[in-house]
Motif scaffolding. Sequence first.
Motif, PDB file in Angstrom:
ATOM      1  N   ASN A 272      -1.553   5.947   5.866  1.00 29.59           N
ATOM      2  CA  ASN A 272      -1.858   4.662   4.333  1.00 29.59           C
ATOM      3  C   ASN A 272      -0.071   4.821   3.979  1.00 29.59           C
ATOM      4  N   PHE A 273       0.920   4.939   4.228  1.00 24.59           N
ATOM      5  CA  PHE A 273       2.379   4.899   4.094  1.00 24.59           C
ATOM      6  C   PHE A 273       2.634   3.309   4.780  1.00 24.59           C
ATOM      7  N   LEU A 274       1.965   3.151   6.052  1.00 26.17           N
ATOM      8  CA  LEU A 274       2.620   2.401   6.290  1.00 26.17           C
ATOM      9  C   LEU A 274       1.343   0.663   5.500  1.00 26.17           C
ATOM     10  N   SER A 275       1.094   1.489   5.290  1.00 27.51           N
ATOM     11  CA  SER A 275      -0.589   0.008   4.501  1.00 27.51           C
ATOM     12  C   SER A 275       0.369  -0.590   3.131  1.00 27.51           C
ATOM     13  N   ALA A 276       0.311   0.903   2.427  1.00 25.56           N
ATOM     14  CA  ALA A 276       1.783   0.031   1.136  1.00 25.56           C
ATOM     15  C   ALA A 276       2.311  -0.550   1.383  1.00 25.56           C
ATOM     16  N   ILE A 277       3.181   0.253   2.380  1.00 20.94           N
ATOM     17  CA  ILE A 277       4.486  -1.079   2.144  1.00 20.94           C
ATOM     18  C   ILE A 277       4.104  -2.161   3.051  1.00 20.94           C
ATOM     19  N   ASP A 278       3.322  -2.655   3.909  1.00 19.63           N
ATOM     20  CA  ASP A 278       3.099  -4.237   4.383  1.00 19.63           C
ATOM     21  C   ASP A 278       1.985  -4.424   2.740  1.00 19.63           C
ATOM     22  N   LYS A 279       1.416  -3.779   1.818  1.00 15.76           N
ATOM     23  CA  LYS A 279       1.093  -4.574   0.524  1.00 15.76           C
ATOM     24  C   LYS A 279       2.178  -5.239  -0.284  1.00 15.76           C
ATOM     25  N   GLY A 280       3.327  -4.397  -0.165  1.00 11.92           N
ATOM     26  CA  GLY A 280       4.003  -4.585  -0.888  1.00 11.92           C
ATOM     27  C   GLY A 280       3.995  -3.716  -2.029  1.00 11.92           C
ATOM     28  N   ILE A 281       4.850  -4.262  -3.388  1.00 11.27           N
ATOM     29  CA  ILE A 281       5.016  -4.168  -5.294  1.00 11.27           C
ATOM     30  C   ILE A 281       4.050  -4.832  -5.190  1.00 11.27           C
ATOM     31  N   PRO A 282       3.224  -4.293  -5.928  1.00  7.74           N
ATOM     32  CA  PRO A 282       2.650  -5.766  -6.951  1.00  7.74           C
ATOM     33  C   PRO A 282       3.055  -6.164  -7.728  1.00  7.74           C
ATOM     34  N   THR A 283       2.074  -7.619  -7.723  1.00  7.48           N
ATOM     35  CA  THR A 283       3.173  -8.648  -9.131  1.00  7.48           C
ATOM     36  C   THR A 283       2.885  -8.339 -10.344  1.00  7.48           C
ATOM     37  N   HIS A 284       1.908  -7.598 -10.727  1.00  9.74           N
ATOM     38  CA  HIS A 284       1.290  -7.231 -12.324  1.00  9.74           C
ATOM     39  C   HIS A 284       2.495  -6.287 -12.489  1.00  9.74           C
ATOM     40  N   GLN A 285       2.822  -5.841 -13.678  1.00  6.76           N
ATOM     41  CA  GLN A 285       3.928  -5.192 -14.064  1.00  6.76           C
ATOM     42  C   GLN A 285       3.120  -3.612 -14.486  1.00  6.76           C
ATOM     43  N   ARG A 286       2.032  -3.821 -14.719  1.00 11.02           N
ATOM     44  CA  ARG A 286       0.732  -2.744 -15.346  1.00 11.02           C
ATOM     45  C   ARG A 286       0.986  -1.661 -14.196  1.00 11.02           C
ATOM     46  N   TYR A 287       0.808  -2.163 -13.048  1.00 10.46           N
ATOM     47  CA  TYR A 287       0.449  -1.445 -12.057  1.00 10.46           C
ATOM     48  C   TYR A 287       2.078  -1.153 -10.258  1.00 10.46           C
ATOM     49  N   VAL A 288       2.854  -1.192 -11.242  1.00  8.30           N
ATOM     50  CA  VAL A 288       4.215  -0.954 -10.484  1.00  8.30           C
ATOM     51  C   VAL A 288       4.385   0.452 -10.594  1.00  8.30           C
ATOM     52  N   ASP A 289       4.380   1.181 -11.727  1.00 10.63           N
ATOM     53  CA  ASP A 289       4.811   2.428 -11.642  1.00 10.63           C
ATOM     54  C   ASP A 289       3.712   3.709 -11.333  1.00 10.63           C
ATOM     55  N   GLU A 290       2.537   3.000 -11.272  1.00 14.90           N
ATOM     56  CA  GLU A 290       1.441   3.687 -10.265  1.00 14.90           C
ATOM     57  C   GLU A 290       1.938   3.713  -8.793  1.00 14.90           C
ATOM     58  N   PHE A 291       2.232   2.304  -8.716  1.00 18.68           N
ATOM     59  CA  PHE A 291       3.207   2.048  -7.188  1.00 18.68           C
ATOM     60  C   PHE A 291       3.879   2.975  -6.551  1.00 18.68           C
ATOM     61  N   LEU A 292       5.025   3.215  -7.027  1.00 18.55           N
ATOM     62  CA  LEU A 292       5.878   3.046  -6.901  1.00 18.55           C
ATOM     63  C   LEU A 292       5.927   4.994  -6.244  1.00 18.55           C
ATOM     64  N   LEU A 293       5.510   5.206  -7.480  1.00 17.72           N
ATOM     65  CA  LEU A 293       5.329   6.910  -8.016  1.00 17.72           C
ATOM     66  C   LEU A 293       3.848   7.464  -6.520  1.00 17.72           C
ATOM     67  N   THR A 294       3.310   6.830  -6.289  1.00 16.32           N
ATOM     68  CA  THR A 294       2.684   7.206  -4.842  1.00 16.32           C
ATOM     69  C   THR A 294       3.255   6.964  -3.362  1.00 16.32           C
TER      70      THR A 294
END
Length: 583
Positions: A272-294
Amino acid sequence: NSIKGGLPSDHNKVDEYLKKMEAHKNRLVQWLEDFKSRYEMYEKASEPIKKTEETLASYKSFLGAKVAKINIDKMINANSIKGGLPSDHNKVDEYLKKMEAHKNRLVQWLEDFKSRYEMYEKASEPIKKTEETLASYKSFLGAKVAKINIDKMINARRADGSILEYGLNYELEQQDKAITAGIPKDERQVDTYLENLAKRNGRLRQWLEEFKLQYDEEEYAHQFINKVEAVMKRYLEDIMTKMVPVLINKARAARKADGSVLEYGLKSELDNFLSAIDKGIPTHQRYVDEFLLTLNRRRSNLIQWLEGFKSEYGDYKEAAATIQEVQDALSLFKNKIGAKMTKVAVDKARAARRADGSLLEYGFDNHVRTLKEKLDQGLPPKADVASQWLADVSKLNSALVQWTETFRSTYSEEEEGQATLHEAETILRRYTKVVGGARITQELQTALADRTLLSNGLDWHLQKVTDTLARQKATKVSPQSSDYVLLQQQQSLLIRFVEDFKARFAYVDGAQATIDKVQNVLKKCQDAIGAPPPSASSGDNNNNAVEGGAAAAGSGVLQRKYAYLYPIPVPVQSEKSNNNNNN
């Protein structure tokens, strides 16, 4: 003459003789107590009391020792010591108890006899014989007693007070069988198997420590020590080496329900960790906080898991692959996400409003734009409008100064934060130039010439330090020298001056040259005498050693003197001046 004549030569008559003598002694003791209670205060009674006590002492000293020696000799002559202990183990304890009592009486007699008669030649023979008898007891009987006690400890069960359920041999046999059988193939049985082995090994270790503490010097005990150590070595070599891979796999597979910090085990967490890194930070600001927190939560869990894993298995080569696997994942996060996260955090800090906890009402960009517009307007000609304008720009400036310093403390070393810092510093300098203008420039010159703190002027004090350092032959100034005290005083004054000067004029054109000049001299001074004490840079006015009584002034005096300039921006230092301050 019964006492002085000694015991009957016929050993068969000794017991009867001793019985009669003991009865005589007891009656004599009883008589003496009664006599003393009645007549001891009379002088005429002293003689019979003295004679009776001497008679009793003779009985104790001479006859008592001979009785003990006769009993020891009887047992030696009967081959009791040299011939060994009774073959019937049930009688051993009673035998040893009697022998110990005889020995103790003989030791007590010997001490008393030597204290009285050791200086007499005639006493040497009985002393020598008694010591030889005691040595015989220790050398011949002692080893046999130790053997008996060793055998008793080896065979002792838990019911007898031992830590081993059914004695040593049974415990060794069970452990040896379990080791030979090996780790079960059925994973459900592994935990129970390993737990039983570890418990039994712990009992053997504890038993061995106690056994060695008592009998390590006995040759007879070494065979049993070697047996236990051999089984414990087998446990370490045959089981522990096989256990490590099993335990590593268990640690990797453990879930939160099993006590792990990872929800579904290491593999799931890494995937899960590597998959999230591969996807990268979302371009939409709305989802950035949740992504980084997780993602940060997963990273923290992996770090915590890795630390625990390394503390348990870091010394085993079998653990190296797992450790490297997790470290590679964390490094990938740092390289691919870390820098981007900093940029995201910078953008969030710039966009944050007061409702989000920021010092700036509508965010950084809006605040800078508003301040710039106000400064572009310039000071209005009308007095009442000018007063409001000054209040507005001062409020905007003060908030930006505080925000900038908070931002600097977090992002001053991050490349992504430099542009924001430069933008803030530029507008702050412009504020100083527009609002202060010629007045602040004039005040800068006044501050340079002011002698409230530096009694002889800045240039004189700088030259004083430079000249003092120039005449030093060594790189370090001795604390015992007068120059050392002088340099300390000047260092304290110059630090206080430059801190106050920077606080007021850091954004004024031409001020940086003065700041650099003072800091260069302070750097040389620190190299020669070391860093200043905390009070030197904290405005401590208790330092009465400063020349000219200037310590009473302090930066507070200057701040009060130029109160209309405050609040003034805290200096935004260049990299060079930052380094000097750190020095």
